[in-house]
Design an enzyme around this catalytic site. Structure first.
Site, mmCIF file in Angstrom:
data_model
loop_
_atom_site.group_PDB
_atom_site.id
_atom_site.type_symbol
_atom_site.label_atom_id
_atom_site.label_comp_id
_atom_site.label_asym_id
_atom_site.label_seq_id
_atom_site.Cartn_x
_atom_site.Cartn_y
_atom_site.Cartn_z
ATOM 1 N N GLU A 60 -4.756 -1.505 11.116
ATOM 2 C CA GLU A 60 -3.310 -1.416 10.854
ATOM 3 C C GLU A 60 -2.569 -1.089 12.157
ATOM 4 O O GLU A 60 -1.533 -1.662 12.470
ATOM 5 C CB GLU A 60 -3.047 -0.340 9.792
ATOM 6 C CG GLU A 60 -1.569 -0.131 9.529
ATOM 7 C CD GLU A 60 -1.268 0.734 8.300
ATOM 8 O OE1 GLU A 60 -2.201 1.025 7.527
ATOM 9 O OE2 GLU A 60 -0.106 1.100 8.128
ATOM 10 N N ILE A 82 0.870 -1.190 0.000
ATOM 11 C CA ILE A 82 0.000 0.000 0.000
ATOM 12 C C ILE A 82 0.899 1.230 0.000
ATOM 13 O O ILE A 82 1.798 1.361 0.836
ATOM 14 C CB ILE A 82 -1.020 -0.003 1.159
ATOM 15 C CG1 ILE A 82 -1.864 1.275 1.122
ATOM 16 C CG2 ILE A 82 -0.382 -0.203 2.526
ATOM 17 C CD1 ILE A 82 -3.247 1.133 1.664
ATOM 18 N N GLU A 122 3.124 10.689 17.421
ATOM 19 C CA GLU A 122 2.574 12.036 17.649
ATOM 20 C C GLU A 122 1.167 12.125 17.031
ATOM 21 O O GLU A 122 0.249 12.680 17.635
ATOM 22 C CB GLU A 122 3.486 13.110 17.036
ATOM 23 C CG GLU A 122 4.831 13.266 17.725
ATOM 24 C CD GLU A 122 5.800 12.114 17.449
ATOM 25 O OE1 GLU A 122 5.747 11.543 16.344
ATOM 26 O OE2 GLU A 122 6.580 11.766 18.353
HETATM 27 C C1 LIG Z 1 10.454 1.048 7.331
HETATM 28 C C2 LIG Z 1 9.278 1.882 6.897
HETATM 29 C C3 LIG Z 1 8.209 1.258 6.251
HETATM 30 C C4 LIG Z 1 7.136 2.020 5.799
HETATM 31 N N1 LIG Z 1 6.132 1.418 5.082
HETATM 32 C C5 LIG Z 1 5.185 2.192 4.494
HETATM 33 C C6 LIG Z 1 4.225 1.615 3.586
HETATM 34 O O1 LIG Z 1 4.211 0.404 3.335
HETATM 35 N N2 LIG Z 1 3.341 2.437 2.975
HETATM 36 C C7 LIG Z 1 3.327 3.784 3.217
HETATM 37 O O2 LIG Z 1 2.498 4.468 2.637
HETATM 38 N N3 LIG Z 1 4.201 4.352 4.067
HETATM 39 C C8 LIG Z 1 5.133 3.591 4.716
HETATM 40 N N4 LIG Z 1 6.048 4.180 5.557
HETATM 41 C C9 LIG Z 1 6.004 5.616 5.772
HETATM 42 C C10 LIG Z 1 5.510 6.023 7.150
HETATM 43 O O3 LIG Z 1 4.160 5.678 7.311
HETATM 44 C C11 LIG Z 1 5.771 7.531 7.289
HETATM 45 O O4 LIG Z 1 7.180 7.690 7.392
HETATM 46 C C12 LIG Z 1 5.088 8.135 8.499
HETATM 47 O O5 LIG Z 1 3.689 8.151 8.323
HETATM 48 C C13 LIG Z 1 5.555 9.581 8.785
HETATM 49 O O6 LIG Z 1 5.503 10.356 7.648
HETATM 50 P P1 LIG Z 1 6.803 11.227 7.233
HETATM 51 O O7 LIG Z 1 7.959 10.305 7.216
HETATM 52 O O8 LIG Z 1 6.475 11.962 6.010
HETATM 53 O O9 LIG Z 1 7.014 12.216 8.440
HETATM 54 P P2 LIG Z 1 6.381 13.693 8.582
HETATM 55 O O10 LIG Z 1 4.923 13.613 8.363
HETATM 56 O O11 LIG Z 1 7.182 14.620 7.784
HETATM 57 O O12 LIG Z 1 6.648 13.961 10.125
HETATM 58 C C14 LIG Z 1 7.904 14.430 10.664
HETATM 59 C C15 LIG Z 1 7.731 14.646 12.160
HETATM 60 O O13 LIG Z 1 6.722 15.631 12.388
HETATM 61 C C16 LIG Z 1 5.730 15.114 13.235
HETATM 62 N N5 LIG Z 1 4.412 15.645 12.867
HETATM 63 C C17 LIG Z 1 3.843 15.661 11.627
HETATM 64 N N6 LIG Z 1 2.621 16.212 11.686
HETATM 65 C C18 LIG Z 1 2.416 16.544 12.983
HETATM 66 C C19 LIG Z 1 1.333 17.162 13.688
HETATM 67 N N7 LIG Z 1 0.207 17.509 13.067
HETATM 68 N N8 LIG Z 1 1.484 17.369 15.005
HETATM 69 C C20 LIG Z 1 2.616 16.991 15.661
HETATM 70 N N9 LIG Z 1 3.656 16.411 15.050
HETATM 71 C C21 LIG Z 1 3.565 16.186 13.731
HETATM 72 C C22 LIG Z 1 5.779 13.608 13.035
HETATM 73 O O14 LIG Z 1 5.219 12.930 14.136
HETATM 74 C C23 LIG Z 1 7.273 13.384 12.897
HETATM 75 O O15 LIG Z 1 7.853 13.323 14.168
HETATM 76 C C24 LIG Z 1 7.102 3.416 6.060
HETATM 77 C C25 LIG Z 1 8.152 4.022 6.736
HETATM 78 C C26 LIG Z 1 9.238 3.278 7.158
HETATM 79 C C27 LIG Z 1 10.370 3.986 7.844
#
Ligand SMILES: Cc1cc2nc3c(=O)[nH]c(=O)nc-3n(C[C@H](O)[C@H](O)[C@H](O)COP(=O)(O)OP(=O)(O)OC[C@H]3O[C@@H](n4cnc5c(N)ncnc54)[C@H](O)[C@@H]3O)c2cc1C
Length: 385
Positions: A250, A129, A375
């Site tokens: 999930e 996904i 968060e």
């Molecule tokens: C090993 C691995 C496997 C993964 N597998 C999948 C997958 O199969 N499919 C998929 O779609 N994604 C996948 N992901 C992605 C994962 O779901 C995202 O990394 C995660 O949702 C965070 O998004 P971001 O990395 O863009 O962080 P960001 O959204 O940029 O966040 C950065 C920081 O800001 C904080 N933050 C953001 N918004 C807020 C808010 N409103 N209030 C307070 N704090 C906030 C976050 O908590 C975080 O600490 C995977 C990630 C990893 C590392």
């Protein structure tokens, strides 16, 4: 493995006990011997998926008429637990069976279910996904990938990143905007069969802190022509609501995985501290070791009782978003604390890759980040205050 001795919950029937034992035996014989090789390669072999399918360990909760085992979320739970207890944390099967397949079952048309679910259940197709993008992860309404209507179908454009099963996936549910002028209401879920998708490209298999054998990857879609039947369901703009309905499961799956990893960490550490000696005594005979392990066992026991409650609620169709978010946040946070304290009791060996506690510590870290960061979990819990 049961370092906690929490009484068996009512949802755990005799059949499920047998299934968990059978799954554990199968994984120990067929997959565990290959973990080192996959860790080095940064990817599991495709044949592992075939074996999981043949053993009936994929899509256990999908109805038999669609090739599944006709079980419930409880069946998925014991299989996922067996996977984590075996140290196979990098396997994307829980996502394939417990996250990807349910989207098809719950929102797909009859034709879509018949087409895709049997192949997911047999392992002929591997599911993924793709929500996250380079520019947006937590804020799913902000996805930039578009699926624009063209003739009888759609044209898909965009880039995704961090996608679990990215190199192996044959079927990818892509979160895209069918109406880029809208936020949540513009989101639809598009199902891409990679074999037929000209313009689809797999990018890098990403190097990571942990989950070495997981083929977490970048994916690119450049003018990928999709038939109209690629839209999951029949109505555009339903994607965000579909995601919101499925995300509690999930999050519960991640909490279940974290719990099993805590149990494994405790089991490994208790065994090690009973063997290793310093100053003429076993490490477990130091009062500090006993206090650390007593604290870990207490906190893990409390966590397990809450988790069993959440699983029972979910099996009854009553698990709400806030409670699922509590489970995800609480269990993954606690996992971080417990693996850290357990690793300390291994001394220098805890830092060595050949000791399973070391990999467990690395693998645990991502669980506070993916499936919605902790968060974001707190924001969801706070909404109901
Ligand atoms: C090993 C691995 C496997 C993964 N597998 C999948 C997958 O199969 N499919 C998929 O779609 N994604 C996948 N992901 C992605 C994962 O779901 C995202 O990394 C995660 O949702 C965070 O998004 P971001 O990395 O863009 O962080 P960001 O959204 O940029 O966040 C950065 C920081 O800001 C904080 N933050 C953001 N918004 C807020 C808010 N409103 N209030 C307070 N704090 C906030 C976050 O908590 C975080 O600490 C995977 C990630 C990893 C590392």
């Amino acid at each position: 493995m049961d370092p906690l001795q929490v009484p068996r919950p009512t949802w755990m029937t005799e059949d499920l006990v047998l299934l968990e034992e059978q799954a554990s035996r199968f994984l120990a014989a067929e997959l565990v011997p290959h973990v080192e090789k996959w860790t080095e390669a940064g990817i599991m072999e495709r044949s592992a998926w075939d074996k999981l399918g043949q053993a009936g360990l994929l899509c256990a909760s999908m109805p038999e008429e669609y090739g599944g085992a006709g079980g419930s979320f409880a069946h998925e739970t014991v299989i996922n637990r067996a996977i984590a207890h075996a140290g196979l944390d990098a396997i994307g099967a829980p996502l394939h069976s417990g996250i990807v397949a349910p989207y098809i079952l719950n929102y797909g048309t009859e034709e879509q279910k018949k087409k895709w679910l049997p192949k997911l259940a047999s392992g002929e197709m591997i599911g993924a996904i793709a929500m996250s993008e380079p520019g947006t992860g937590s804020d799913l309404q902000g996805v930039r990938t578009t699926a624009r209507r063209s003739g009888n179908g759609y044209v898909l454009n965009g880039a995704k990143t961090f996608i679990t099963n990215g190199q192996h996936a044959d079927l990818i549910i892509v979160v895209a905007k069918t109406d880029p002028t809208e936020k949540a209401k513009g989101v639809s879920l598009m199902v891409v069969e990679t074999a037929e998708a000209a313009g689809f490209r797999r990018g890098r298999k990403l190097k990571k802190l942990g989950l070495d054998a997981a083929d977490t990857s970048e994916l690119f879609f450049e003018d990928v022509a999709l038939p109209a039947s690629s839209l999951l369901g029949t109505e555009e703009g339903q994607g965000f609501a579909q995601l919101m309905r499925e995300l509690p499961q999930e999050r519960l799956i991640v909490a279940i995985h974290a719990m099993a990893m805590m149990e494994r960490a405790l089991e490994l550490t208790i065994a090690y501290t009973k063997e290793r000696q310093a100053f003429g005594r076993k490490i477990i005979e130091f009062q500090n070791s006993q206090f650390v392990l007593a604290e870990c066992k207490t906190e893990a026991t409390v966590a397990k009782v809450f988790l069993d409650h959440c699983i029972a609620q979910h099996l009854d169709g009553k698990l709400d978003t806030a409670t699922a978010s509590m489970a995800k946040y609480w269990h993954t946070d606690l996992l971080g604390k417990i693996t850290d304290r357990c690793l300390q009791l291994f001394g220098g060996y805890g830092y060595m890759d050949e000791y399973p506690i070391s990999r467990l510590y690395r693998d645990a870290r991502v669980m506070r980040i993916y499936a919605g960061t902790n968060e974001i979990m707190k924001l969801l819990i706070a909404r109901g205050l």
